[in-house]
Design a protein around this motif. Structure first.
Motif, PDB file in Angstrom:
ATOM      1  N   ASN A 260       0.791  -1.218   0.000  1.00  0.00           N
ATOM      2  CA  ASN A 260       0.000   0.000   0.000  1.00  0.00           C
ATOM      3  C   ASN A 260       0.833   1.282   0.000  1.00  0.00           C
ATOM      4  O   ASN A 260       0.501   2.233  -0.669  1.00  0.00           O
TER       5      ASN A 260
ATOM      6  N   ASN B  29     -10.065   0.160   1.294  1.00  0.00           N
ATOM      7  CA  ASN B  29     -10.493  -0.802   2.322  1.00  0.00           C
ATOM      8  C   ASN B  29     -11.592  -0.161   3.173  1.00  0.00           C
ATOM      9  O   ASN B  29     -11.542  -0.212   4.396  1.00  0.00           O
TER      10      ASN B  29
ATOM     11  N   ASN C 151     -10.737   1.183  -3.755  1.00  0.00           N
ATOM     12  CA  ASN C 151     -10.165  -0.121  -3.413  1.00  0.00           C
ATOM     13  C   ASN C 151     -10.984  -0.755  -2.295  1.00  0.00           C
ATOM     14  O   ASN C 151     -11.162  -0.143  -1.234  1.00  0.00           O
TER      15      ASN C 151
ATOM     16  N   GLU D 151      -6.366  -9.319  -6.524  1.00  0.00           N
ATOM     17  CA  GLU D 151      -5.381  -9.542  -5.469  1.00  0.00           C
ATOM     18  C   GLU D 151      -5.439 -11.009  -5.086  1.00  0.00           C
ATOM     19  O   GLU D 151      -6.495 -11.625  -5.114  1.00  0.00           O
TER      20      GLU D 151
ATOM     21  N   ASN E 183       2.277  -9.115   4.948  1.00  0.00           N
ATOM     22  CA  ASN E 183       0.909  -9.072   5.485  1.00  0.00           C
ATOM     23  C   ASN E 183       0.438 -10.441   5.967  1.00  0.00           C
ATOM     24  O   ASN E 183      -0.756 -10.743   5.906  1.00  0.00           O
TER      25      ASN E 183
HETATM   26  C1  N0T Z   1      -6.307  -6.015   0.872  1.00  0.00           C
HETATM   27  C2  N0T Z   1      -4.850  -5.997   1.362  1.00  0.00           C
HETATM   28  C3  N0T Z   1      -4.396  -4.562   1.206  1.00  0.00           C
HETATM   29  C4  N0T Z   1     -10.834 -14.599   5.744  1.00  0.00           C
HETATM   30  C5  N0T Z   1      -4.509  -6.541   2.710  1.00  0.00           C
HETATM   31  C6  N0T Z   1      -7.542  -7.674   2.118  1.00  0.00           C
HETATM   32  C7  N0T Z   1      -5.105  -4.172  -0.063  1.00  0.00           C
HETATM   33  C8  N0T Z   1      -6.500  -4.635   0.234  1.00  0.00           C
HETATM   34  N1  N0T Z   1      -7.302  -6.291   1.826  1.00  0.00           N
HETATM   35  O1  N0T Z   1      -3.101  -6.618   2.859  1.00  0.00           O
HETATM   36  O2  N0T Z   1      -4.772  -3.724   2.259  1.00  0.00           O
HETATM   37  O3  N0T Z   1      -5.036  -2.825  -0.397  1.00  0.00           O
HETATM   38  O4  N0T Z   1      -7.266  -4.588  -0.945  1.00  0.00           O
HETATM   39  C9  N0T Z   1      -8.788  -7.982   2.911  1.00  0.00           C
HETATM   40  C10 N0T Z   1      -8.775  -9.438   3.245  1.00  0.00           C
HETATM   41  C11 N0T Z   1      -9.891  -9.952   4.087  1.00  0.00           C
HETATM   42  C12 N0T Z   1      -9.515 -11.338   4.568  1.00  0.00           C
HETATM   43  C13 N0T Z   1     -10.590 -12.311   4.805  1.00  0.00           C
HETATM   44  C14 N0T Z   1      -9.986 -13.670   5.032  1.00  0.00           C
END
Ligand code: N0T
Length: 535
Positions: free
Chosen positions: A42, A110, A180, A328, A362
């Motif tokens: 990010n 987010n 995003n 992603e 992450n």
């Molecule tokens: C993503 C990324 C970054 C059960 C996290 C993921 C990126 C954003 N968010 O590193 O912030 O910009 O789009 C959210 C994942 C939710 C996980 C649910 C798993």
């Protein structure tokens, strides 16, 4: 010197998305393009850290970099734009022959406005936040404030105008992602007076028609889903106006990403708690399609590694009206094999998240390590598709492609190749196949307990396939319906594409084909001609 893959023509045609019979091509320089992407972390959107980004993108063997452009950095003072970051990024990408996908961190990143300039995110009067049901204030901005929408449109339009000016001939930037992972956490929708007024009104006719519903208010039509669906409609309509304004200036292909929602409708998944409510999750794809016609496709962020969940999520987003693209993906090794599923099922690209060497991991969403070791599982698969990326993208659009990846339980899979042929893919096999020769049944290939296998095939002709894979065995048979003949290999060539032409290095036969085509982690591409003999 680097190959002139993206030559400096006077004017390259505008990138655009093509759709034909449920197949898609992202057209770049006039031909289908395959995004073998990598997304930076990010806060990597500053010139000083770019060397650490390029190092990872190079190791990854990616052809496209997804990179944030933050509202706070292009309009720190209202009305005063600063595009030095964008210019530097484009110029360095050109030097490395890498294409760009720009992530507009605007009203929602987010779900939060943290990348909006201070004059936006601190001025709650002019740019109101969303109100929760209990009357408290969320950090997320409301999608119902015209001042906010106008300010975002103004900034995004300035960005698109700038891209047109500096990149309108060359098209180093090929894709835009406005906002995003939009939506809201901690609430299902906005309960501000403006939102409540709209919520009490009839559901728009276009949406009723699309969903085949009888007229009524949101509550009447959608019941338990009303709050979430209303918020999805509100956010989609807002982003639609941002995207439309940008495209009116410079019509780059445009998509949205979504934080992942559990794909099984029978399992519990609470909007606003488990995922951002109102984002482009699979259960509201139709709402987004109606509200946001200037969005070319919707894309899931893949952070659920289990193979059955992964495949189910793919089935939601792979639709005749939606190009499959993974915006992603977690950076853990187990995600790399899914590239075979995505590219083998007509996907236009794949973009694992967090690949740069700025020192951030992450984990637990992604890999623990942020260095070259974390990149390897992905670069290994990219090295298969990279040299034939243009050919693969063309075959994916004009012919038929197939792809599977190893399930968590390592079980084998059947692929129906249409009228004449079927294929079977199995895992944890030795290259020479006869398992009854083994002295010990648990003598399995080292490391194979971690699923990493996959196979992808593209049809070249009636009896001919282009095949690649990793840690998997592929066997062919005549299609079940055909009873009187057996399949044999007429010829299996190992080779590679050089400037679009197939160059054979050797013919596989004997041990190399008697037990199926056995892929290891060495990069191999095969051209397989099938034949039969009649019983
Ligand atoms: C993503 C990324 C970054 C059960 C996290 C993921 C990126 C954003 N968010 O590193 O912030 O910009 O789009 C959210 C994942 C939710 C996980 C649910 C798993």
């Amino acid at each position: 010197c680097a190959p002139a893959a993206h030559a400096v023509a006077a004017t390259n045609p505008m990138p655009h998305l093509l759709q034909k019979d449920g197949k898609f091509a992202l057209m770049v320089d006039g031909a289908p393009y395959l995004i073998l992407g990598g997304q930076a972390n990010n806060s990597s959107n500053y010139p000083e850290v770019l060397p650490q980004v390029w190092a990872a993108i190079h190791d990854l063997k990616a052809n496209t970099l997804a990179m944030p452009v933050a509202w706070e950095q292009i309009e720190p003072v209202e009305g005063k734009f600063d595009f030095r970051w964008v210019d530097e990024l484009i110029s360095q990408a050109r030097q490395r022959d890498v294409r760009l996908c720009l992530l507009w961190f605007g009203t929602w990143k987010n779900t939060n406005p943290n990348y909006a300039p201070a004059w936006v995110k601190l001025d709650n009067k002019r740019f109101p936040r969303l109100i929760k049901k209990d009357g408290s204030t969320s950090n997320a901005l409301s999608p119902h404030a015209k001042t906010t929408l106008d300010a975002d449109i103004k900034a995004y339009s300035a960005l698109m105008k700038h891209l047109k000016d500096v990149d309108g001939k060359r098209h180093t930037v090929i894709l835009m992602q406005p906002e995003n992972e939009s939506g809201v956490f901690g609430s299902v929708r906005d309960y501000s007076p403006a939102a409540n007024t709209l919520f009490a009104q009839p559901v728009p006719q276009v949406l009723l028609e699309r969903l085949n519903k009888q007229p009524g208010t949101w509550q009447e039509v959608f019941g338990a889903d009303a709050d979430e669906f209303f918020h999805a409609w509100s956010i989609a309509s807002y982003i639609e106006q941002v995207a439309a304004a940008g495209k009116a200036i410079y019509p780059l292909p445009t998509y949205l990403n979504a934080s992942p929602r559990e794909p099984d409708p029978k399992k519990k998944s609470v909007p606003g708690l488990f995922y951002g409510s109102g984002g482009a999750t699979w259960n509201v794809i139709d709402i987004y399609k109606v509200a946001a016609p200037h969005i070319d496709f919707l894309s899931p962020d893949m952070y659920m590694p289990e193979s059955d969940i992964y495949e189910a999520q793919v089935r939601h987003y792979r639709r005749p009206d939606n190009a499959l693209y993974i915006a992603e993906s977690g950076s853990k090794d187990v995600y790399a094999r899914y590239i075979f599923t995505i590219l083998g099922q007509g996907g236009i690209g794949f973009d694992p998240f967090g690949f740069d060497y700025t020192g951030y991991s992450n984990y637990p969403l992604g890999a623990k390590d942020w260095g070259p070791e974390a990149v390897k599982p992905f670069s290994r698969v990219y090295s298969l598709f990279g040299p034939m990326a243009r050919e693969w993208a063309r075959l994916s659009f004009e012919s038929d492609v197939y792809g599977v990846s190893e399930p968590d339980d390592h079980s084998s899979q059947e692929i129906d190749l249409g009228s004449a042929w079927a294929a079977k893919v199995s895992y944890r096999q030795w290259q020479m196949g006869e398992t009854y020769w083994l002295r010990k049944k648990d003598d399995l290939p080292k490391g194979s307990e971690v699923p990493s296998g996959g196979v992808a095939l593209a049809k070249l002709g009636d009896n001919e396939y282009l095949v690649t894979g990793q840690n998997a065995r592929l066997t062919f048979s005549a299609n079940k319906a055909i009873k009187d003949r057996a399949a044999i290999f007429e010829r299996v060539e190992e080779g590679r594409f050089v400037n679009g032409k197939w160059v054979m290095s050797r013919v596989w036969n004997g041990d190399q084909t008697d037990y199926g085509l056995n892929f290891t982690d060495r990069p191999v591409v095969l051209k397989v001609k099938l034949g039969t003999y009649i019983f």
